[in-house]
Motif scaffolding. Structure first.
Motif, PDB file in Angstrom:
ATOM      1  N   LEU A   1     -29.667  19.368 -12.912  1.00  0.00           N
ATOM      2  CA  LEU A   1     -28.964  20.474 -13.557  1.00  0.00           C
ATOM      3  C   LEU A   1     -28.632  21.542 -12.507  1.00  0.00           C
ATOM      4  CD1 LEU A   1     -28.192  21.336 -16.497  1.00  0.00           C
ATOM      5  CD2 LEU A   1     -30.179  22.845 -16.383  1.00  0.00           C
ATOM      6  N   ALA A   2     -27.335  21.638 -12.167  1.00  0.00           N
ATOM      7  CA  ALA A   2     -26.926  22.593 -11.117  1.00  0.00           C
ATOM      8  C   ALA A   2     -26.891  24.008 -11.685  1.00  0.00           C
ATOM      9  CB  ALA A   2     -25.560  22.208 -10.590  1.00  0.00           C
ATOM     10  N   LEU A   3     -27.628  24.901 -11.046  1.00  0.00           N
ATOM     11  CA  LEU A   3     -27.651  26.298 -11.497  1.00  0.00           C
ATOM     12  C   LEU A   3     -26.781  27.183 -10.613  1.00  0.00           C
ATOM     13  CD1 LEU A   3     -31.468  26.732 -12.217  1.00  0.00           C
ATOM     14  CD2 LEU A   3     -29.656  26.102 -13.812  1.00  0.00           C
ATOM     15  N   GLY A   4     -26.471  26.707  -9.430  1.00  0.00           N
ATOM     16  CA  GLY A   4     -25.661  27.519  -8.522  1.00  0.00           C
ATOM     17  C   GLY A   4     -25.459  26.771  -7.234  1.00  0.00           C
ATOM     18  N   GLY A   5     -24.643  27.336  -6.380  1.00  0.00           N
ATOM     19  CA  GLY A   5     -24.406  26.661  -5.107  1.00  0.00           C
ATOM     20  C   GLY A   5     -23.553  27.500  -4.192  1.00  0.00           C
ATOM     21  N   GLY A   6     -23.317  26.968  -3.016  1.00  0.00           N
ATOM     22  CA  GLY A   6     -22.495  27.725  -2.086  1.00  0.00           C
ATOM     23  C   GLY A   6     -22.370  27.009  -0.772  1.00  0.00           C
ATOM     24  N   GLY A   7     -21.969  27.763   0.232  1.00  0.00           N
ATOM     25  CA  GLY A   7     -21.811  27.158   1.546  1.00  0.00           C
ATOM     26  C   GLY A   7     -21.070  28.075   2.485  1.00  0.00           C
ATOM     27  N   ARG A   8     -20.796  27.524   3.660  1.00  0.00           N
ATOM     28  CA  ARG A   8     -20.135  28.276   4.717  1.00  0.00           C
ATOM     29  C   ARG A   8     -18.638  28.032   4.641  1.00  0.00           C
ATOM     30  NH1 ARG A   8     -20.936  31.226   8.813  1.00  0.00           N
ATOM     31  NH2 ARG A   8     -23.097  31.694   8.300  1.00  0.00           N
ATOM     32  N   TYR A   9     -17.861  29.030   5.008  1.00  0.00           N
ATOM     33  CA  TYR A   9     -16.394  28.849   4.996  1.00  0.00           C
ATOM     34  C   TYR A   9     -15.788  29.612   6.178  1.00  0.00           C
ATOM     35  CZ  TYR A   9     -16.875  33.171   2.186  1.00  0.00           C
ATOM     36  OH  TYR A   9     -17.216  34.411   1.737  1.00  0.00           O
ATOM     37  N   ASP A  10     -16.066  29.115   7.376  1.00  0.00           N
ATOM     38  CA  ASP A  10     -15.685  29.824   8.599  1.00  0.00           C
ATOM     39  C   ASP A  10     -14.183  29.850   8.864  1.00  0.00           C
ATOM     40  OD1 ASP A  10     -18.348  30.262   9.029  1.00  0.00           O
ATOM     41  OD2 ASP A  10     -18.615  28.637  10.471  1.00  0.00           O
ATOM     42  N   TYR A  11     -13.411  29.014   8.182  1.00  0.00           N
ATOM     43  CA  TYR A  11     -11.978  28.905   8.508  1.00  0.00           C
ATOM     44  C   TYR A  11     -11.086  29.492   7.413  1.00  0.00           C
ATOM     45  CZ  TYR A  11     -14.140  26.026  11.955  1.00  0.00           C
ATOM     46  OH  TYR A  11     -14.956  25.620  12.983  1.00  0.00           O
ATOM     47  N   LEU A  12     -11.701  30.048   6.357  1.00  0.00           N
ATOM     48  CA  LEU A  12     -10.886  30.547   5.242  1.00  0.00           C
ATOM     49  C   LEU A  12     -10.064  31.780   5.639  1.00  0.00           C
ATOM     50  CD1 LEU A  12     -10.016  30.407   2.293  1.00  0.00           C
ATOM     51  CD2 LEU A  12     -12.045  31.730   1.674  1.00  0.00           C
ATOM     52  N   ALA A  13     -10.651  32.671   6.439  1.00  0.00           N
ATOM     53  CA  ALA A  13      -9.931  33.895   6.813  1.00  0.00           C
ATOM     54  C   ALA A  13      -8.603  33.533   7.477  1.00  0.00           C
ATOM     55  CB  ALA A  13     -10.798  34.733   7.745  1.00  0.00           C
ATOM     56  N   ALA A  14      -8.644  32.588   8.417  1.00  0.00           N
ATOM     57  CA  ALA A  14      -7.413  32.187   9.107  1.00  0.00           C
ATOM     58  C   ALA A  14      -6.432  31.563   8.116  1.00  0.00           C
ATOM     59  CB  ALA A  14      -7.755  31.188  10.206  1.00  0.00           C
ATOM     60  N   GLU A  15      -6.945  30.768   7.204  1.00  0.00           N
ATOM     61  CA  GLU A  15      -6.104  30.109   6.203  1.00  0.00           C
ATOM     62  C   GLU A  15      -5.376  31.139   5.335  1.00  0.00           C
ATOM     63  OE1 GLU A  15      -5.888  26.793   6.287  1.00  0.00           O
ATOM     64  OE2 GLU A  15      -4.332  26.996   4.738  1.00  0.00           O
ATOM     65  N   LEU A  16      -6.046  32.290   5.108  1.00  0.00           N
ATOM     66  CA  LEU A  16      -5.441  33.307   4.246  1.00  0.00           C
ATOM     67  C   LEU A  16      -4.647  34.336   5.054  1.00  0.00           C
ATOM     68  CD1 LEU A  16      -8.240  33.893   1.561  1.00  0.00           C
ATOM     69  CD2 LEU A  16      -6.217  32.432   1.456  1.00  0.00           C
ATOM     70  N   GLY A  17      -4.398  34.037   6.326  1.00  0.00           N
ATOM     71  CA  GLY A  17      -3.481  34.874   7.098  1.00  0.00           C
ATOM     72  C   GLY A  17      -4.138  35.982   7.889  1.00  0.00           C
ATOM     73  N   ASP A  18      -5.448  35.891   8.123  1.00  0.00           N
ATOM     74  CA  ASP A  18      -6.117  36.910   8.933  1.00  0.00           C
ATOM     75  C   ASP A  18      -5.575  36.821  10.368  1.00  0.00           C
ATOM     76  OD1 ASP A  18      -7.819  38.778   9.934  1.00  0.00           O
ATOM     77  OD2 ASP A  18      -9.574  37.460  10.009  1.00  0.00           O
ATOM     78  N   LYS A  19      -5.124  37.992  10.878  1.00  0.00           N
ATOM     79  CA  LYS A  19      -4.488  37.965  12.205  1.00  0.00           C
ATOM     80  C   LYS A  19      -5.469  38.371  13.310  1.00  0.00           C
ATOM     81  CE  LYS A  19      -0.084  37.503  10.648  1.00  0.00           C
ATOM     82  NZ  LYS A  19      -0.456  37.157   9.285  1.00  0.00           N
ATOM     83  N   SER A  20      -6.732  38.659  12.963  1.00  0.00           N
ATOM     84  CA  SER A  20      -7.687  39.116  13.981  1.00  0.00           C
ATOM     85  C   SER A  20      -7.845  38.054  15.063  1.00  0.00           C
ATOM     86  CB  SER A  20      -9.064  39.354  13.372  1.00  0.00           C
ATOM     87  OG  SER A  20      -8.946  39.936  12.127  1.00  0.00           O
ATOM     88  N   GLU A  21      -8.183  38.551  16.266  1.00  0.00           N
ATOM     89  CA  GLU A  21      -8.371  37.597  17.360  1.00  0.00           C
ATOM     90  C   GLU A  21      -9.473  36.594  17.005  1.00  0.00           C
ATOM     91  OE1 GLU A  21      -9.017  39.168  21.367  1.00  0.00           O
ATOM     92  OE2 GLU A  21      -7.130  40.228  20.941  1.00  0.00           O
ATOM     93  N   GLU A  22     -10.554  37.159  16.481  1.00  0.00           N
ATOM     94  CA  GLU A  22     -11.661  36.287  16.090  1.00  0.00           C
ATOM     95  C   GLU A  22     -11.781  36.366  14.579  1.00  0.00           C
ATOM     96  OE1 GLU A  22     -16.030  36.344  17.385  1.00  0.00           O
ATOM     97  OE2 GLU A  22     -14.829  36.837  19.161  1.00  0.00           O
ATOM     98  N   THR A  23     -11.354  35.336  13.866  1.00  0.00           N
ATOM     99  CA  THR A  23     -11.390  35.474  12.402  1.00  0.00           C
ATOM    100  C   THR A  23     -12.825  35.352  11.895  1.00  0.00           C
ATOM    101  OG1 THR A  23     -10.948  33.185  11.983  1.00  0.00           O
ATOM    102  CG2 THR A  23      -9.038  34.648  12.028  1.00  0.00           C
ATOM    103  N   ALA A  24     -13.007  35.935  10.697  1.00  0.00           N
ATOM    104  CA  ALA A  24     -14.363  36.106  10.190  1.00  0.00           C
ATOM    105  C   ALA A  24     -15.000  34.810   9.715  1.00  0.00           C
ATOM    106  CB  ALA A  24     -14.322  37.107   9.047  1.00  0.00           C
ATOM    107  N   ALA A  25     -16.087  34.432  10.370  1.00  0.00           N
ATOM    108  CA  ALA A  25     -16.906  33.336   9.855  1.00  0.00           C
ATOM    109  C   ALA A  25     -17.643  33.886   8.629  1.00  0.00           C
ATOM    110  CB  ALA A  25     -17.907  32.898  10.912  1.00  0.00           C
ATOM    111  N   ALA A  26     -17.929  33.042   7.648  1.00  0.00           N
ATOM    112  CA  ALA A  26     -18.541  33.576   6.422  1.00  0.00           C
ATOM    113  C   ALA A  26     -19.295  32.503   5.652  1.00  0.00           C
ATOM    114  CB  ALA A  26     -17.448  34.172   5.534  1.00  0.00           C
ATOM    115  N   ALA A  27     -20.156  32.977   4.758  1.00  0.00           N
ATOM    116  CA  ALA A  27     -20.883  32.061   3.870  1.00  0.00           C
ATOM    117  C   ALA A  27     -21.092  32.764   2.528  1.00  0.00           C
ATOM    118  CB  ALA A  27     -22.228  31.685   4.482  1.00  0.00           C
ATOM    119  N   GLY A  28     -21.242  31.988   1.468  1.00  0.00           N
ATOM    120  CA  GLY A  28     -21.397  32.606   0.144  1.00  0.00           C
ATOM    121  C   GLY A  28     -22.208  31.735  -0.796  1.00  0.00           C
TER     122      GLY A  28
END
Ligand code: AMP
Length: 453
Positions: free
Chosen positions: A297-324
């Motif tokens: 029975l899954a109560l929750g979940g998550g993971g890392r998404y280090d490439y999403l910022a770039a995918e959504l058009g982040d122009k920073s030199e180093e795009t934000a690595a992230a987890a949730g």
């Protein structure tokens, strides 16, 4: 409006068809409020402890956001989104999850310029047009945590530990974390090729839907619920065998942190979580399903998404690595109810204010306010008139003290103080009553003079 016995209610036409809620959408009723309030309170408390700050994004977003972040070939985007055109012909979608919105907001509001990582939490409704069944709704709630701007493995471990602790604090005992790493998009390419070859060689065992998955989103074959596919999936190549060195080190480090805090985890190579934005760590919290006895029975979940910022058009030199991480509110609350886990007790009530007669009722509004202002935990039921039913409420609420204001007391500026345990009461001046009640509770002597019972 509550139903009353007034004549107004009799004028309502009787033959109107009753309007029902939308399929898969449910009401949260006062009978369950204790569970929901404890859920919110504990989410807020644990967020503060671990320094996650409250953040909110709109319920509606441009459809493009979810299509780009989650991916066209996922169930959520291809089948489950509530999407419509508004009057200016724009495609809008009721959010089916939080991560895409949070990353959009992070980029749009320049949160990269704040101290990193940005650690945020929220709670609210999400919308997915799934087949409604037990624990699966079309509008449901999640508590959500994101750490944006850090690729450190300790952040993955912290998220998991926060979720784990939260579930423990609610009284859930038999929980395990299933965990996997799916690497970076580059290392995953190699793995997906191997996986596709593997399933292609067993194509005769796949049904039409599974063949479609093999073509569009082969990773999703791994989390198939089809029992016939179980052995095939168990023997399938595993993503951790194809990790690049850095991802391998990262995963090892996450597991070491989890060992350190004694979180019970299980490596599960089928845990790919199917959404396009995930990279490296993926995890889910599982409880024992009371029906099967398995941790399914899954109560929750998550993971890392280090490439999403770039995918959504982040122009920073180093795009934000992230987890949730997201925790399913309905699932957790239903699990508590099904397993007899009572929400931890509400705050103890110090004083219950009882009133009798018109003048006393009038005065008791102000008196109640002064009790609350003084810091006492007080309750009342102004709607009730009978002294008996009010005292019953005081008893039900486990109040230490009842203050009874009758017509006589209201005229004489006195009040009856009653020890709820012994039932003994005494008449005392109403002046400085809050201080007097506090003193008596602190000393443990509610009644000084035994006057009447
Ligand atoms: P997900 O965002 O799909 O990873 O889901 C995270 C958690 O949210 C799941 O483990 C469930 O507890 C809960 N959840 C997901 N979808 C639903 C749904 N349709 N109804 C109720 N809870 C859900």
């Amino acid at each position: 409006m509550p139903r009353t016995k007034s004549s107004a209610s009799k004028r309502v036409p009787r033959k109107r068809k009753q309007i029902q809620s939308i399929k898969g959408m449910h009401d949260i009723l006062p009978m369950d409020s204790k569970y929901w309030e404890v859920f919110f309170d504990k989410i807020r408390a644990i967020s503060h402890t671990y320094d996650y700050r409250y953040m909110e994004t709109p319920v509606l977003e441009k459809s493009e956001l979810f299509k780009r972040a989650i991916g066209d070939d996922t169930d959520i985007v291809s089948k489950e989104m509530y999407t419509f055109k508004d009057k200016s012909n724009e495609n809008l979608t009721l959010r089916p999850e939080w991560t895409a919105s949070f990353m959009r907001a992070y980029i749009e509001n320049g949160l990269a310029h704040q101290s990193q990582p940005v650690k945020v939490y929220t709670h609210g409704p999400l919308f997915r047009r799934e087949n409604p069944q037990a624990g699966r709704y079309r509008q449901f709630h999640q508590a959500n945590f994101e750490v944006i701007g850090s690729e450190k493995p300790v952040m993955d471990a912290e998220l998991i530990f926060v979720g784990w602790n939260f579930l423990k604090q609610l009284g859930l005992k038999d929980i395990i974390v299933k965990i996997n790493s799916i690497g970076t998009p580059d290392s995953r390419k190699e793995y997906i090729d191997v996986l596709v070859n593997y399933f292609a060689s067993k194509k005769s065992a796949l049904n039409a839907d599974q063949k479609k998955r093999l073509k569009n989103n082969p990773l999703r074959l791994l989390d198939s619920k089809d029992k016939k596919l179980k052995t095939l999936v168990e023997q399938a190549p595993q993503s951790i065998d194809y990790l690049d060195d850095e991802s391998h080190e990262h995963f090892k480090s996450v597991l070491e942190f989890l060992d350190e805090v004694e979180v019970t985890y299980q490596l599960d190579h089928t845990l790919v979580r199917g959404l396009d934005y995930y990279s490296r760590t993926t995890f889910e919290f599982f409880a024992v399903d009371p029906k099967t006895g398995e941790h399914s029975l899954a109560l929750g979940g998550g993971g890392r998404y280090d490439y999403l910022a770039a995918e959504l058009g982040d122009k920073s030199e180093e795009t934000a690595a992230a987890a949730g991480m997201a925790l399913g509110s309905e699932r957790i609350i239903e699990y508590m109810k099904d397993n007899g886990i009572k929400p931890p007790e509400e705050m103890e009530i110090d004083v219950y204010l009882v009133q009798l007669g018109e003048l006393a009722k009038k005065k008791s509004l102000k008196l109640f306010h002064s009790l609350v202002e003084s810091g006492l935990v007080a309750k009342q039921s102004f709607n009730r008139d009978s002294i008996k039913s009010q005292l019953k409420q005081a008893d039900k609420n486990n109040a230490k003290v009842a203050l009874i204001l009758g017509q006589k007391e209201a005229l004489e500026d006195t009040i009856l103080i009653r020890d709820m345990e012994s039932g003994i009461q005494e008449v005392i001046p109403v002046k400085n009553i809050a201080q007097e009640v506090r003193n008596r509770i602190e000393k443990g002597t509610i009644i000084k003079k035994k006057s009447k019972k």
